[in-house]
Design a protein around this motif. Structure first.
Motif, PDB file in Angstrom:
ATOM      1  N   ASP A  40     142.348  25.886  41.852  1.00 16.07           N
ATOM      2  CA  ASP A  40     141.780  24.635  42.371  1.00 16.07           C
ATOM      3  C   ASP A  40     141.364  23.705  41.238  1.00 16.07           C
ATOM      4  O   ASP A  40     141.628  22.504  41.274  1.00 16.07           O
ATOM      5  CB  ASP A  40     140.571  24.919  43.272  1.00 16.07           C
ATOM      6  N   VAL A  41     140.706  24.270  40.229  1.00 12.06           N
ATOM      7  CA  VAL A  41     140.257  23.457  39.089  1.00 12.06           C
ATOM      8  C   VAL A  41     141.461  22.895  38.343  1.00 12.06           C
ATOM      9  O   VAL A  41     141.477  21.714  37.967  1.00 12.06           O
ATOM     10  CB  VAL A  41     139.355  24.290  38.145  1.00 12.06           C
ATOM     11  N   ALA A  42     142.482  23.719  38.137  1.00 11.00           N
ATOM     12  CA  ALA A  42     143.687  23.245  37.446  1.00 11.00           C
ATOM     13  C   ALA A  42     144.337  22.107  38.234  1.00 11.00           C
ATOM     14  O   ALA A  42     144.743  21.090  37.661  1.00 11.00           O
ATOM     15  CB  ALA A  42     144.673  24.395  37.249  1.00 11.00           C
ATOM     16  N   SER A  43     144.406  22.262  39.546  1.00 10.23           N
ATOM     17  CA  SER A  43     144.982  21.217  40.391  1.00 10.23           C
ATOM     18  C   SER A  43     144.145  19.940  40.315  1.00 10.23           C
ATOM     19  O   SER A  43     144.683  18.838  40.202  1.00 10.23           O
ATOM     20  CB  SER A  43     145.059  21.703  41.834  1.00 10.23           C
ATOM     21  N   ASP A  44     142.815  20.090  40.357  1.00 14.39           N
ATOM     22  CA  ASP A  44     141.930  18.925  40.255  1.00 14.39           C
ATOM     23  C   ASP A  44     142.091  18.230  38.908  1.00 14.39           C
ATOM     24  O   ASP A  44     142.087  16.998  38.836  1.00 14.39           O
ATOM     25  CB  ASP A  44     140.468  19.341  40.464  1.00 14.39           C
ATOM     26  N   LEU A  45     142.227  18.999  37.839  1.00 13.85           N
ATOM     27  CA  LEU A  45     142.415  18.411  36.512  1.00 13.85           C
ATOM     28  C   LEU A  45     143.719  17.631  36.431  1.00 13.85           C
ATOM     29  O   LEU A  45     143.764  16.526  35.872  1.00 13.85           O
ATOM     30  CB  LEU A  45     142.385  19.492  35.433  1.00 13.85           C
ATOM     31  N   MET A  48     143.222  14.479  38.339  1.00 20.26           N
ATOM     32  CA  MET A  48     142.353  13.568  37.600  1.00 20.26           C
ATOM     33  C   MET A  48     143.124  12.920  36.452  1.00 20.26           C
ATOM     34  O   MET A  48     142.992  11.720  36.213  1.00 20.26           O
ATOM     35  CB  MET A  48     141.139  14.323  37.049  1.00 20.26           C
ATOM     36  N   GLU A  49     143.939  13.695  35.750  1.00 22.95           N
ATOM     37  CA  GLU A  49     144.749  13.134  34.664  1.00 22.95           C
ATOM     38  C   GLU A  49     145.707  12.075  35.194  1.00 22.95           C
ATOM     39  O   GLU A  49     145.914  11.041  34.564  1.00 22.95           O
ATOM     40  CB  GLU A  49     145.520  14.238  33.943  1.00 22.95           C
ATOM     41  N   LYS A  50     146.282  12.320  36.363  1.00 25.35           N
ATOM     42  CA  LYS A  50     147.184  11.333  36.963  1.00 25.35           C
ATOM     43  C   LYS A  50     146.429  10.049  37.274  1.00 25.35           C
ATOM     44  O   LYS A  50     146.907   8.955  36.990  1.00 25.35           O
ATOM     45  CB  LYS A  50     147.810  11.886  38.245  1.00 25.35           C
ATOM     46  N   ILE A  52     143.604   9.002  35.953  1.00 22.30           N
ATOM     47  CA  ILE A  52     143.207   8.355  34.705  1.00 22.30           C
ATOM     48  C   ILE A  52     144.412   7.648  34.095  1.00 22.30           C
ATOM     49  O   ILE A  52     144.288   6.529  33.587  1.00 22.30           O
ATOM     50  CB  ILE A  52     142.597   9.383  33.726  1.00 22.30           C
ATOM     51  N   GLY A  53     145.568   8.297  34.154  1.00 19.27           N
ATOM     52  CA  GLY A  53     146.784   7.673  33.632  1.00 19.27           C
ATOM     53  C   GLY A  53     147.123   6.395  34.373  1.00 19.27           C
ATOM     54  O   GLY A  53     147.488   5.389  33.768  1.00 19.27           O
ATOM     55  N   GLU A  54     146.970   6.421  35.705  1.00 18.70           N
ATOM     56  CA  GLU A  54     147.249   5.229  36.498  1.00 18.70           C
ATOM     57  C   GLU A  54     146.252   4.124  36.177  1.00 18.70           C
ATOM     58  O   GLU A  54     146.624   2.960  36.029  1.00 18.70           O
ATOM     59  CB  GLU A  54     147.184   5.566  37.996  1.00 18.70           C
ATOM     60  N   GLN A  55     144.965   4.499  36.050  1.00 21.21           N
ATOM     61  CA  GLN A  55     143.955   3.501  35.710  1.00 21.21           C
ATOM     62  C   GLN A  55     144.185   2.968  34.301  1.00 21.21           C
ATOM     63  O   GLN A  55     144.010   1.780  34.051  1.00 21.21           O
ATOM     64  CB  GLN A  55     142.551   4.104  35.820  1.00 21.21           C
ATOM     65  N   GLY A  56     144.581   3.861  33.400  1.00 27.83           N
ATOM     66  CA  GLY A  56     144.879   3.431  32.038  1.00 27.83           C
ATOM     67  C   GLY A  56     146.036   2.448  32.014  1.00 27.83           C
ATOM     68  O   GLY A  56     146.016   1.471  31.279  1.00 27.83           O
ATOM     69  N   LYS A  57     147.057   2.712  32.848  1.00 31.35           N
ATOM     70  CA  LYS A  57     148.204   1.801  32.908  1.00 31.35           C
ATOM     71  C   LYS A  57     147.768   0.455  33.468  1.00 31.35           C
ATOM     72  O   LYS A  57     148.157  -0.588  32.950  1.00 31.35           O
ATOM     73  CB  LYS A  57     149.310   2.391  33.764  1.00 31.35           C
ATOM     74  N   ARG A  58     146.943   0.485  34.525  1.00 30.60           N
ATOM     75  CA  ARG A  58     146.453  -0.775  35.091  1.00 30.60           C
ATOM     76  C   ARG A  58     145.619  -1.537  34.062  1.00 30.60           C
ATOM     77  O   ARG A  58     145.760  -2.749  33.915  1.00 30.60           O
ATOM     78  CB  ARG A  58     145.625  -0.523  36.349  1.00 30.60           C
ATOM     79  N   LEU A  59     144.769  -0.814  33.334  1.00 26.18           N
ATOM     80  CA  LEU A  59     143.960  -1.461  32.304  1.00 26.18           C
ATOM     81  C   LEU A  59     144.847  -2.025  31.206  1.00 26.18           C
ATOM     82  O   LEU A  59     144.644  -3.150  30.750  1.00 26.18           O
ATOM     83  CB  LEU A  59     142.966  -0.462  31.711  1.00 26.18           C
ATOM     84  N   SER A  60     145.853  -1.269  30.826  1.00 31.05           N
ATOM     85  CA  SER A  60     146.799  -1.739  29.812  1.00 31.05           C
ATOM     86  C   SER A  60     147.517  -2.995  30.295  1.00 31.05           C
ATOM     87  O   SER A  60     147.673  -3.961  29.535  1.00 31.05           O
ATOM     88  CB  SER A  60     147.807  -0.647  29.478  1.00 31.05           C
ATOM     89  N   ASP A  61     147.929  -3.000  31.553  1.00 28.01           N
ATOM     90  CA  ASP A  61     148.590  -4.182  32.121  1.00 28.01           C
ATOM     91  C   ASP A  61     147.640  -5.388  32.119  1.00 28.01           C
ATOM     92  O   ASP A  61     148.050  -6.511  31.833  1.00 28.01           O
ATOM     93  CB  ASP A  61     149.067  -3.914  33.546  1.00 28.01           C
TER      94      ASP A  61
END
Length: 105
Positions: A40-45, A48-50, A52-61
Motif C-alpha cells: 500500500d505504501v509503495a503504491s501510495d508513493l 504521489m510521485e505521479k 508531484i510530476g504532474e504538478q511539476g509539469k504544470r508549474l514548469s508550463d
C-alpha cells in the motif's frame, strides 16, 4: 509420584506447544499485514510521485508562460524605448529646423 510429574510436565509442554502454535499463527498474520502495508505504501508513493510530476509539469508550463510574457513585455518596452529615442531625435531636428530652442520646453 514420577508418573504425576511426567504427566504434569507433559501437560505443561502441550500448553506451551499450543501457545507457540498460536503465536506462530499470529506472527504469520502480522507478517502478512506488514507485506500488505508495504504494498500500500509503495503504491501510495508511486501515485504521489505521479501527482508531484504532474504538478511539476504544470508549474514548469506556468514558468515558461511567465518567461514568455516577460520577454514579450521586455521586447515591447525595448521597442518603445527605441521608438521614443528616435522620436526625441526627430523632435530635436524639427526644433533646429524651425528654429526653436530646446530650453523652451
Amino acid at each position: 509420584m514420577s508418573d504425576e510429574a511426567e504427566n504434569f510436565t507433559l501437560a505443561l509442554l502441550r500448553k506451551i506447544d499450543v501457545k507457540v502454535d498460536t503465536l506462530r499463527d499470529e506472527i504469520a498474520d502480522v507478517r502478512s499485514e506488514v507485506h500488505s502495508l508495504r504494498a500500500d505504501v509503495a503504491s501510495d508513493l508511486v501515485n504521489m510521485e505521479k501527482r508531484i510530476g504532474e504538478q511539476g509539469k504544470r508549474l514548469s508550463d506556468q514558468i515558461v508562460g511567465l518567461r514568455r510574457s516577460v520577454m514579450e513585455y521586455h521586447s515591447s518596452a525595448i521597442g518603445h524605448g527605441v521608438l521614443l529615442t528616435e522620436l526625441e531625435e526627430r523632435v530635436r531636428r524639427l526644433e533646429q529646423h524651425v528654429g526653436l530652442s530646446p530650453e523652451g520646453h
